[in-house]
Write an enzyme that holds these catalytic residues in place. Structure first.
Site, PDB file in Angstrom:
ATOM      1  CD  GLU A  66      45.922  71.531  35.863  1.00 27.29           C
ATOM      2  OE1 GLU A  66      45.398  72.513  36.454  1.00 27.29           O
ATOM      3  OE2 GLU A  66      45.362  70.896  34.959  1.00 27.29           O
ATOM      4  CD  GLU A  84      51.480  74.432  43.614  1.00 30.54           C
ATOM      5  OE1 GLU A  84      52.197  75.437  43.513  1.00 30.54           O
ATOM      6  OE2 GLU A  84      50.305  74.460  44.058  1.00 30.54           O
ATOM      7  CB  SER A 112      56.447  72.801  42.993  1.00 28.97           C
ATOM      8  OG  SER A 112      55.418  73.296  42.155  1.00 28.97           O
ATOM      9  CB  CYS A 132      53.057  72.432  39.437  1.00 29.35           C
ATOM     10  SG  CYS A 132      54.656  73.072  38.883  1.00 29.35           S
ATOM     11  CB  SER A 183      59.630  78.437  42.221  1.00 27.87           C
ATOM     12  OG  SER A 183      58.688  77.745  41.434  1.00 27.87           O
ATOM     13  CG  HIS A 213      55.582  77.104  43.748  1.00 27.01           C
ATOM     14  ND1 HIS A 213      56.894  76.943  43.378  1.00 27.01           N
ATOM     15  CD2 HIS A 213      55.445  76.504  44.954  1.00 27.01           C
ATOM     16  CE1 HIS A 213      57.526  76.258  44.312  1.00 27.01           C
ATOM     17  NE2 HIS A 213      56.674  75.982  45.283  1.00 27.01           N
TER      18      HIS A 213
END
EC number: 4.1.1.50
Length: 365
Positions: free
Chosen positions: A31, A34, A87, A101, A248, A263
């Site tokens: 996923e 964030e 993140s 995230c 990132s 990101h």
């Protein structure tokens, strides 16, 4: 084009978005979207020092609760920046921004944040809180309380009284959730704005750059992807190219608490990119268009918070309200007035017949 109304009604996002990722291998999914938490403390509280006084070991313990860790950090005279395994985090004298995230448990870290702010900084008066996120592709995979925005709001209300919750966007499409709490003591006598761009459905030729198979390290990835062209020339960056894929970047603007964070989740079946900044150095409109030209998303949403003192933020809000992008259609447009700021929210999607998202501004810079 349809413009739906902003609503604080049903906050259950369901699992409708999973229809867009039917090709995902069931035993692997990440996923990218964030969870974003921003907490401001009262700088006028008697004896208050700085959040930057919190020991590194305490930050590590706090992030353990959120289920992420620090990879590396950079600092200037105004802010500390941390690239995380999931993140980013930014800490200035009176504000902490935590963005995570995956299946992190961000809200579980609130109690520890409040505790260490009191112990090490003599701060226990929170004057402003913002929590926001896009709808998840698979909310059912998230740990409590993140499986629904309703339970997240309940959790936030256990720590912060008097907040407001909003769900922006159509029920059965991409949506954006926002929780805010602002006290009468929240005074920001300086220009403040924040731009966020959340992107899905990127072309595979764009995504392939964010892999060790194509780029040798974070800097190489930044140059090959053209991310370097959207950064101010004097920015101090630190970045991570993940294995097997992912990227990132945090950037600090010298002599300020202004930042840029990017990101990238580059798996084609659930690709996602976020861009966020409060910078005052570059033209926000031009920067936004360059971001979209680099990543070429098939769907994206943009938000811009601004206070009354930020001329650049107010100009950006007006431009977003009037924005047209060739090859895309606008699917949602909202305005929200908050106690200390206003928000413009807009969504676009690529027109299927268009070969690519071509970004052409039709407004004055």
């Amino acid at each position: 084009m349809s413009t739906s109304t902003l609503s604080d009604g049903s906050l259950d996002e369901g699992t409708f978005a999973a229809e867009d990722v039917s090709g995902v291998i069931e035993d692997y999914f990440f996923e990218g979207a964030e969870k974003l938490l921003e907490i401001w403390f009262d700088k006028n509280q008697n004896g208050a020092t700085s959040l930057r006084n919190i020991p590194y070991s305490e930050l590590v313990s706090m992030l353990d609760i959120a289920q992420c860790r620090i990879l590396h950090s950079k600092s200037n005279e105004c802010m500390d920046s941390y690239v995380l395994s999931e993140s980013s985090m930014f800490i200035s004298d009176f504000r902490i921004i935590l963005k995570t995230c995956g299946t992190t448990r961000l809200l579980h870290a609130i109690e520890r944040i409040l505790h260490i702010a009191k112990i090490y900084c003599n701060m226990d008066n929170v004057v402003s809180v913002f929590y926001s996120r896009k709808n998840f592709m698979h909310p059912e995979k998230q740990p409590y309380p993140h499986s629904s925005f309703e339970t997240e709001v309940d959790y936030l209300e256990e720590h912060f009284a008097g907040g407001s919750a909003y769900c922006i966007g159509p029920q059965r499409q991409d949506r954006w959730f926002l929780y805010t709490m602002v006290t009468p003591q929240a005074v920001f006598p300086f220009p403040e704005h924040t731009l966020e761009i959340l992107m899905n459905g990127l072309p595979e030729d764009v995504l392939s750059t964010f892999s060790p198979n194509v780029s040798k390290d974070g800097k190489d990835c930044r140059m090959k992807s053209a991310i370097n062209t959207i950064l101010p020339p004097d920015i101090v960056v630190h970045e991570e190219l993940f294995s097997p894929c992912g990227y990132s970047l945090n950037g600090l603007i010298p002599h300020s608490d202004h930042y840029i964070t990017i990101h990238v989740t580059p798996e084609p079946d659930f690709s996602y990119v976020s861009f966020e900044t409060n910078q005052h150095t570059l033209n926000l409109c031009e920067q936004m268009l360059k971001v979209l030209e680099i990543f070429k998303p098939s769907k994206f949403l943009l938000t811009i918070f601004t206070n009354e003192l930020s001329n650049e933020g107010k100009k950006m809000q007006k431009n977003l309200w009037d924005l047209k992008i060739c090859g895309c259609r606008r699917t949602n447009l909202q305005f929200l007035e908050l106690p200390t700021e206003t928000l413009i929210y807009v969504q676009f999607e690529r027109i299927k017949s268009a070969e690519q998202v071509t970004c052409k501004e039709v407004f004055d810079r």
